[in-house]
Enzyme design. Structure first.
Site, PDB file in Angstrom:
ATOM      1  N   LYS A  11     -11.943   2.842  -6.994  1.00  0.00           N
ATOM      2  CA  LYS A  11     -11.361   2.041  -8.214  1.00  0.00           C
ATOM      3  C   LYS A  11     -12.074   2.908  -9.459  1.00  0.00           C
ATOM      4  O   LYS A  11     -11.399   3.193 -10.365  1.00  0.00           O
ATOM      5  CB  LYS A  11     -11.463   0.545  -8.388  1.00  0.00           C
ATOM      6  CG  LYS A  11     -10.827  -0.268  -7.572  1.00  0.00           C
ATOM      7  CD  LYS A  11      -9.385  -0.251  -7.710  1.00  0.00           C
ATOM      8  CE  LYS A  11      -8.936  -0.808  -9.227  1.00  0.00           C
ATOM      9  NZ  LYS A  11      -7.466  -0.966  -9.298  1.00  0.00           N
ATOM     10  N   GLY A  19       2.012  -8.169  -5.294  1.00  0.00           N
ATOM     11  CA  GLY A  19       0.859  -8.405  -4.995  1.00  0.00           C
ATOM     12  C   GLY A  19       0.516  -9.788  -5.704  1.00  0.00           C
ATOM     13  O   GLY A  19       1.350 -10.430  -6.389  1.00  0.00           O
ATOM     14  N   TYR A  36     -14.209   0.522  -1.568  1.00  0.00           N
ATOM     15  CA  TYR A  36     -13.165  -0.076  -2.707  1.00  0.00           C
ATOM     16  C   TYR A  36     -13.451   0.286  -4.229  1.00  0.00           C
ATOM     17  O   TYR A  36     -12.795   0.744  -4.689  1.00  0.00           O
ATOM     18  CB  TYR A  36     -13.163  -1.634  -2.590  1.00  0.00           C
ATOM     19  CG  TYR A  36     -12.141  -2.447  -3.610  1.00  0.00           C
ATOM     20  CD1 TYR A  36     -10.976  -2.069  -3.927  1.00  0.00           C
ATOM     21  CD2 TYR A  36     -13.207  -3.157  -4.504  1.00  0.00           C
ATOM     22  CE1 TYR A  36     -10.497  -2.728  -4.938  1.00  0.00           C
ATOM     23  CE2 TYR A  36     -12.452  -3.943  -5.352  1.00  0.00           C
ATOM     24  CZ  TYR A  36     -10.954  -3.389  -5.851  1.00  0.00           C
ATOM     25  OH  TYR A  36     -10.580  -4.302  -6.967  1.00  0.00           O
ATOM     26  N   LYS A  48      -9.132 -13.193   0.864  1.00  0.00           N
ATOM     27  CA  LYS A  48     -10.031 -13.298  -0.156  1.00  0.00           C
ATOM     28  C   LYS A  48     -10.559 -14.685  -0.101  1.00  0.00           C
ATOM     29  O   LYS A  48     -10.027 -15.669   0.560  1.00  0.00           O
ATOM     30  CB  LYS A  48      -9.546 -13.071  -1.691  1.00  0.00           C
ATOM     31  CG  LYS A  48      -8.675 -11.688  -1.675  1.00  0.00           C
ATOM     32  CD  LYS A  48      -9.496 -10.488  -2.111  1.00  0.00           C
ATOM     33  CE  LYS A  48      -8.989  -9.072  -1.884  1.00  0.00           C
ATOM     34  NZ  LYS A  48      -7.735  -8.913  -2.471  1.00  0.00           N
ATOM     35  N   THR A  67     -11.574  -3.439 -12.052  1.00  0.00           N
ATOM     36  CA  THR A  67     -12.483  -4.233 -11.784  1.00  0.00           C
ATOM     37  C   THR A  67     -13.627  -4.207 -12.061  1.00  0.00           C
ATOM     38  O   THR A  67     -14.212  -3.232 -12.529  1.00  0.00           O
ATOM     39  CB  THR A  67     -12.381  -4.537 -10.234  1.00  0.00           C
ATOM     40  OG1 THR A  67     -13.319  -5.177  -9.653  1.00  0.00           O
ATOM     41  CG2 THR A  67     -12.651  -3.029  -9.608  1.00  0.00           C
ATOM     42  N   ASP A  68     -14.414  -5.458 -12.430  1.00  0.00           N
ATOM     43  CA  ASP A  68     -15.838  -5.448 -12.727  1.00  0.00           C
ATOM     44  C   ASP A  68     -16.799  -4.804 -11.630  1.00  0.00           C
ATOM     45  O   ASP A  68     -17.906  -4.111 -11.945  1.00  0.00           O
ATOM     46  CB  ASP A  68     -16.493  -6.896 -12.869  1.00  0.00           C
ATOM     47  CG  ASP A  68     -16.056  -7.799 -11.854  1.00  0.00           C
ATOM     48  OD1 ASP A  68     -15.734  -7.533 -10.919  1.00  0.00           O
ATOM     49  OD2 ASP A  68     -16.626  -9.022 -12.026  1.00  0.00           O
ATOM     50  N   GLU A  69     -16.295  -4.760 -10.350  1.00  0.00           N
ATOM     51  CA  GLU A  69     -16.981  -4.132  -9.415  1.00  0.00           C
ATOM     52  C   GLU A  69     -17.422  -2.504  -9.459  1.00  0.00           C
ATOM     53  O   GLU A  69     -18.326  -2.113  -8.900  1.00  0.00           O
ATOM     54  CB  GLU A  69     -16.284  -4.251  -7.980  1.00  0.00           C
ATOM     55  CG  GLU A  69     -16.079  -5.622  -7.868  1.00  0.00           C
ATOM     56  CD  GLU A  69     -15.609  -5.953  -6.351  1.00  0.00           C
ATOM     57  OE1 GLU A  69     -15.934  -4.999  -5.557  1.00  0.00           O
ATOM     58  OE2 GLU A  69     -14.632  -6.948  -5.810  1.00  0.00           O
TER      59      GLU A  69
HETATM   60  P1  NAD Z   1      -3.021  -7.222  -3.867  1.00  0.00           P
HETATM   61  O1  NAD Z   1      -3.909  -6.490  -2.933  1.00  0.00           O
HETATM   62  O2  NAD Z   1      -2.758  -8.766  -3.426  1.00  0.00           O
HETATM   63  O3  NAD Z   1      -1.774  -6.600  -4.378  1.00  0.00           O
HETATM   64  C1  NAD Z   1      -1.650  -5.247  -4.357  1.00  0.00           C
HETATM   65  C2  NAD Z   1      -0.228  -4.613  -4.312  1.00  0.00           C
HETATM   66  O4  NAD Z   1      -0.258  -3.385  -4.380  1.00  0.00           O
HETATM   67  C3  NAD Z   1       0.461  -5.196  -3.027  1.00  0.00           C
HETATM   68  O5  NAD Z   1       1.541  -5.536  -3.556  1.00  0.00           O
HETATM   69  C4  NAD Z   1       0.688  -3.884  -2.029  1.00  0.00           C
HETATM   70  O6  NAD Z   1       1.895  -3.994  -1.593  1.00  0.00           O
HETATM   71  C5  NAD Z   1       0.794  -3.070  -3.503  1.00  0.00           C
HETATM   72  N1  NAD Z   1       0.427  -1.474  -2.819  1.00  0.00           N
HETATM   73  C6  NAD Z   1      -0.661  -1.245  -2.256  1.00  0.00           C
HETATM   74  N2  NAD Z   1      -0.720   0.018  -2.041  1.00  0.00           N
HETATM   75  C7  NAD Z   1       0.503   0.454  -2.582  1.00  0.00           C
HETATM   76  C8  NAD Z   1       1.004   1.703  -2.696  1.00  0.00           C
HETATM   77  N3  NAD Z   1       0.672   2.991  -2.025  1.00  0.00           N
HETATM   78  N4  NAD Z   1       2.158   2.058  -3.537  1.00  0.00           N
HETATM   79  C9  NAD Z   1       2.702   0.858  -3.860  1.00  0.00           C
HETATM   80  N5  NAD Z   1       2.290  -0.242  -3.995  1.00  0.00           N
HETATM   81  C10 NAD Z   1       1.061  -0.482  -3.121  1.00  0.00           C
HETATM   82  O7  NAD Z   1      -4.139  -6.956  -5.169  1.00  0.00           O
HETATM   83  P2  NAD Z   1      -4.599  -7.888  -6.427  1.00  0.00           P
HETATM   84  O8  NAD Z   1      -5.420  -8.820  -5.970  1.00  0.00           O
HETATM   85  O9  NAD Z   1      -3.166  -8.458  -6.903  1.00  0.00           O
HETATM   86  O10 NAD Z   1      -5.060  -6.929  -7.340  1.00  0.00           O
HETATM   87  C11 NAD Z   1      -4.190  -6.089  -8.356  1.00  0.00           C
HETATM   88  C12 NAD Z   1      -5.161  -5.091  -8.977  1.00  0.00           C
HETATM   89  O11 NAD Z   1      -6.178  -5.980  -9.733  1.00  0.00           O
HETATM   90  C13 NAD Z   1      -5.906  -4.203  -8.198  1.00  0.00           C
HETATM   91  O12 NAD Z   1      -5.695  -2.966  -9.156  1.00  0.00           O
HETATM   92  C14 NAD Z   1      -7.327  -4.488  -8.104  1.00  0.00           C
HETATM   93  O13 NAD Z   1      -8.139  -3.537  -7.839  1.00  0.00           O
HETATM   94  C15 NAD Z   1      -7.256  -5.322  -9.462  1.00  0.00           C
HETATM   95  N6  NAD Z   1      -8.452  -6.470  -9.573  1.00  0.00           N
HETATM   96  C16 NAD Z   1      -8.360  -7.587  -8.658  1.00  0.00           C
HETATM   97  C17 NAD Z   1      -9.479  -8.547  -8.728  1.00  0.00           C
HETATM   98  C18 NAD Z   1      -9.074  -9.751  -7.690  1.00  0.00           C
HETATM   99  O14 NAD Z   1     -10.170 -10.491  -7.722  1.00  0.00           O
HETATM  100  N7  NAD Z   1      -7.981  -9.648  -6.962  1.00  0.00           N
HETATM  101  C19 NAD Z   1     -10.259  -8.427  -9.744  1.00  0.00           C
HETATM  102  C20 NAD Z   1     -10.513  -7.322 -10.645  1.00  0.00           C
HETATM  103  C21 NAD Z   1      -9.291  -6.411 -10.714  1.00  0.00           C
END
Ligand code: NAD
Length: 326
Positions: A156, A10, A152, A191, A128-130
């Site tokens: 989390k 991801g 969401y 996003k 996440t901060d959310e």
């Molecule tokens: P993303 O959606 O880009 O990537 C998520 C990844 O998880 C993908 O590669 C997807 O294929 C994989 N995935 C989803 N369901 C799955 C499952 N059941 N089994 C195995 N793999 C699975 O998300 P991101 O933006 O890279 O976020 C990564 C983490 O960081 C998340 O936990 C998110 O909550 C957290 N986060 C994201 C942000 C942001 O702004 N993007 C901010 C704070 C925290």
């Protein structure tokens, strides 16, 4: 050292893996890396293309909810860094089921397997901060009660509580990170930053929610991953660490910067009805992460945003197929 990275295909997870295999995190240098990723719409092996030939990388395509698979893959790893999640708030409003399944059930499967396997020195749960809800002024500290407002963030928050419980109940060395709004290359174009940039590069208008006054703290993906790496190297088991970027902007201010970077004007903005239960403001106090782990965001926002826009400009072949499928 062997590191299991869930969600490593991801946006943030793949950044972490690319940097890890380039030995960008001194305490984790030389480690072998297993990526476990289901390759949902948001997962993309192209995100790992720069390190695909590394003899230290193994990719397992599979679901973190699959207890048999996780029970086979996880044992033998010293560190688990858990990024995998359903991550898009708007999708969770359309339907919460995959969020509950992956974020809650999937996390519990990983925690259970890590406990059963033994030998895991740290389990970093990336959150996440959310989870805190919304804050009008000031900043959240890590002991603030969780009051999530979207499916969401609720899923989390539930996964954070499960992670905490596995530390308390089973002594699993869980460390939780809570990051703020993250931007950078390889982010799926749903996003706000990549959506707006790719729309503008295609000459399309961008949808701005409500009055555009919602405030977010912007964090470059390199800084987010640096914070996660520090937590993995020296986080205190049981502790929560905030990973913030230090640049607070309203969505309107962010939009102005994106318009400017893409050479577009306000006529390209379409005000749309606000997102349901749209949190007004997020703000993390990063004092503990700074004091205990030595974390400080290093990427200047203007430079990071300019580089991100340039990356999308130069990498149409990456995002055009994703936009079509989305
Ligand atoms: P993303 O959606 O880009 O990537 C998520 C990844 O998880 C993908 O590669 C997807 O294929 C994989 N995935 C989803 N369901 C799955 C499952 N059941 N089994 C195995 N793999 C699975 O998300 P991101 O933006 O890279 O976020 C990564 C983490 O960081 C998340 O936990 C998110 O909550 C957290 N986060 C994201 C942000 C942001 O702004 N993007 C901010 C704070 C925290």
């Amino acid at each position: 050292m062997r590191i299991l990275v869930t969600g490593g295909a991801g946006f943030i997870g793949s950044n972490f893996v690319r940097r890890l295999l380039a030995d960008g995190y001194p305490g984790l240098a030389g480690a072998d890396v297993t990526v476990l990723d289901k390759l949902t719409y948001a997962g993309n092996l192209a995100n790992l293309a720069p390190v695909a030939d590394s003899p230290r990388l193994r990719v397992v395509v599979g679901d973190i909810c699959d207890a048999d698979l996780v029970g086979e893959v996880l044992p033998g790893h010293d560190l688990v860094v858990h990024f995998a999640a359903e991550s898009h708030v708007d999708r969770s409003i359309e339907g919460a089921a995959p969020f509950v399944t992956t974020n809650l059930v999937g996390t519990s499967v990983l925690l259970e397997a890590a406990t059963a396997a033994g030998g895991v020195d740290r389990f970093v749960h990336v959150s996440t901060d959310e989870v805190y809800g919304s804050i009008d002024s000031g900043s959240w500290t890590e002991d603030r009660p969780l009051e999530p407002n979207s499916p969401y963030s609720a899923a989390k928050a539930g996964s954070d509580l499960l992670a905490r419980a596995y530390h308390r109940t089973h002594g699993l060395p869980v460390v939780i990170t809570r990051g703020s709004n993250t931007y950078g290359p390889y982010q799926f174009p749903e996003k706000v930053v990549p959506l707006f940039v790719t729309n503008l590069l295609d000459g399309r208008r961008v949808p701005l929610y409500g009055d555009g006054g919602n405030v977010r703290d912007w964090l470059h993906v390199d800084d987010h991953c640096a914070g996660v790496a520090l937590a993995a190297e020296r986080g205190r088991p049981g502790a929560v660490y905030h990973v913030g970027g230090g640049t607070e902007l309203t969505n309107k201010e962010l939009t102005a910067r994106l318009l400017d970077a893409c050479g577009a004007g306000w006529e390209m903005v379409e005000y749309v009805s606000d997102r349901k239960a749209h949190d007004r403001r997020y703000s993390l106090d990063i004092g503990r992460t700074t004091t205990e782990l030595g974390y400080a965001p290093a990427v200047d926002f203007a430079e990071g945003l300019a580089a991100t826009v340039a990356w999308y400009r130069e990498n149409r072949a990456w995002w055009e197929p994703l936009r079509r499928s989305a």
